[in-house]
Design a protein around this motif. Structure first.
Motif, PDB file in Angstrom:
ATOM      1  N   UNK A  73       0.963  -1.115   0.084  1.00 50.79           N
ATOM      2  CA  UNK A  73      -0.109  -0.143   0.001  1.00 50.79           C
ATOM      3  C   UNK A  73       0.826   1.182   0.079  1.00 50.79           C
ATOM      4  N   UNK A  74       0.311   2.370  -0.469  1.00 46.43           N
ATOM      5  CA  UNK A  74       1.076   3.589  -0.235  1.00 46.43           C
ATOM      6  C   UNK A  74       0.124   4.669   0.473  1.00 46.43           C
ATOM      7  N   UNK A  75       0.717   5.280   1.277  1.00 44.95           N
ATOM      8  CA  UNK A  75       0.121   6.158   2.271  1.00 44.95           C
ATOM      9  C   UNK A  75       0.728   7.520   2.214  1.00 44.95           C
ATOM     10  N   UNK A  76      -0.184   8.316   2.591  1.00 48.43           N
ATOM     11  CA  UNK A  76       0.174   9.925   2.722  1.00 48.43           C
ATOM     12  C   UNK A  76       0.147  10.314   4.251  1.00 48.43           C
ATOM     13  N   UNK A  77       1.079  11.124   4.604  1.00 46.77           N
ATOM     14  CA  UNK A  77       0.885  11.500   5.841  1.00 46.77           C
ATOM     15  C   UNK A  77       1.409  13.002   6.142  1.00 46.77           C
ATOM     16  N   UNK A  78       0.533  13.917   6.664  1.00 49.48           N
ATOM     17  CA  UNK A  78       0.710  15.282   6.318  1.00 49.48           C
ATOM     18  C   UNK A  78       0.289  16.103   7.932  1.00 49.48           C
ATOM     19  N   UNK A  79       0.567  17.497   7.795  1.00 49.56           N
ATOM     20  CA  UNK A  79       0.193  18.027   9.236  1.00 49.56           C
ATOM     21  C   UNK A  79      -1.230  18.164   9.251  1.00 49.56           C
ATOM     22  N   UNK A  80      -1.848  18.174  10.547  1.00 48.30           N
ATOM     23  CA  UNK A  80      -3.064  18.311  10.713  1.00 48.30           C
ATOM     24  C   UNK A  80      -3.336  19.553  11.528  1.00 48.30           C
ATOM     25  N   UNK A  81      -4.192  20.630  10.982  1.00 51.71           N
ATOM     26  CA  UNK A  81      -4.573  21.954  11.760  1.00 51.71           C
ATOM     27  C   UNK A  81      -5.357  21.454  12.941  1.00 51.71           C
TER      28      UNK A  81
END
Length: 394
Positions: A73-81
């Motif tokens: 699988x490919x997953x994205x993680x980013x900043x959560x406001x």
């Protein structure tokens, strides 16, 4: 993934089932760069890191899921406001992660990864052989994680192919892309078509290069050289100290150097191998050594050239180099005085000044304080691939 090659190679030899999560892309102030990896075995043991702690827990669970399902699988993680402490990168960046299961009975992917891990584990040795691992990091789900091991001569193991009639074309494209990145010692992503061309359904390839450490050659067996050898090793360089005077150029005086060579500097440079990642630090500040050495160094496609000396010494050096036939474009490669303005006095402080300039040149940094200025913390040097990066202490 190759950043944890030695441990993963041991897991392969022990017959462990494991899943590996690898950073594919990193945008903004992401703490780890493409190629960084975290692996989890069937017993729950984890090694490596993909985020410096921000999303490790979530990625750990993804690895366990991949082991259960057998699906990449490919997953994205980013900043959560909404909640900076929720799953996400509190530093403000974004990373894409490829998670690939590698069971012990896998006869397609595992042999390729095992060969790549073996090559990477040995790449730090003096006789290590470069190799590149190519994996499909984005594209049709059934292709995710497929891998090739590519060597500098173009030979390879494994296959990426989506179908028999398109396998050869995609593999050839992957080999060409990998050889170019391998020559530069870089890890990067490349987008191609699933048929091996630049059109059609896109496929993203993650190319990880396993190459011997870059070289730092320090000319001049003085106390500053000892400090620079220590910090060079800390930064991951293979460090050579060279001086024509046998009474000073000894392994006892430079225990942190990988090798100490007694030879006239310019003769040694003529005889040794360098590349675009090589750093040359000239600390002799003596014209009989400096001029013939720099005349050669500034003509070579190396990454950084430095020469110790006062501003008066530098001006005299430029005059002599012009008389030796060097043009202004070659002389412009020489940063002088060497290093960043840290107010350095001691050998250790001076070595830090030089190393700071080398890192800034390599990564595209400005060398100015980050406090109070709106400039990126991490720099993207993708536009300067193959350009090299060059630089001479008061």
């Amino acid at each position: 993934m190759l950043d944890i090659a030695a441990e993963l190679h041991r897991w392969c030899e022990e017959g462990r089932d494991f899943a590996v999560a690898t950073v594919v892309t990193a945008v903004g102030s992401a703490p780890r760069q493409p190629g960084a990896a975290l692996a989890v075995d069937a017993a729950g043991t984890a090694i490596g890191s993909v985020s410096g702690g921000c999303v490790e827990g979530a990625v750990y669970e993804l690895c366990q899921d991949a082991l259960r399902t057998g699906q990449a699988v490919r997953e994205s993680f980013g900043y959560s406001d909404e909640d900076a402490f929720a799953v996400g990168l509190t530093c403000g960046g974004t990373i894409d992660i490829l998670v690939t299961p590698v069971p012990a009975d896998d006869t397609r992917l595992r042999p390729v990864l095992a060969a790549a891990l073996s090559a990477a584990a040995l790449s730090g040795e003096s006789d290590g052989r470069p190799a590149a691992l190519v994996r499909i990091a984005d594209g049709p789900p059934e292709l995710l994680g497929r891998a090739l091991l590519v060597r500098p001569d173009g030979s390879y193991e494994g296959s990426l192919g989506p179908a028999p009639d398109r396998t050869a074309a995609l593999d050839r494209t992957a080999v060409d892309e990998a050889r170019a990145l391998l020559e530069a010692g870089r890890t990067a992503t490349v987008e191609v078509g699933a048929d091996g061309g630049r059109c059609g359904e896109p496929v993203t390839l993650l190319v990880e290069s396993a190459v011997p450490p870059p070289r730092m050659i320090v000319f001049g067996a003085i106390d500053f050289a000892g400090a620079l050898a220590r910090i060079g090793k800390f930064l991951g360089y293979h460090v050579t100290v060279c001086d024509a005077r046998p009474v000073f150029a000894t392994a006892r005086r430079f225990p942190d150097a990988d090798e100490v060579v007694v030879e006239w500097p310019h003769r040694y440079l003529d005889a040794t191998e360098v590349d675009a990642r090589t750093v040359l630090c000239v600390l002799t500040h003596d014209a009989k050594f400096d001029i013939p050495l720099l005349e050669r160094a500034l003509r070579l496609p190396v990454g950084y050239v430095g020469a110790m000396g006062s501003r008066r010494t530098h001006e005299d050096r430029l005059r002599r180099l012009r008389e030796a036939g060097l043009g202004e474009s070659a002389l412009a490669r020489l940063r002088s005085p060497i290093g960043l303005d840290l107010g350095a006095r001691t050998p250790e402080e001076t070595a830090l000044s030089i190393a700071s300039e080398i890192v800034a040149a390599r990564r595209g940094g400005s060398g100015v304080p980050l406090t109070g200025v709106q400039i990126p913390i991490h720099h993207d040097l993708s536009a300067s691939v193959g350009m090299g990066w060059i630089g001479s202490v008061v």
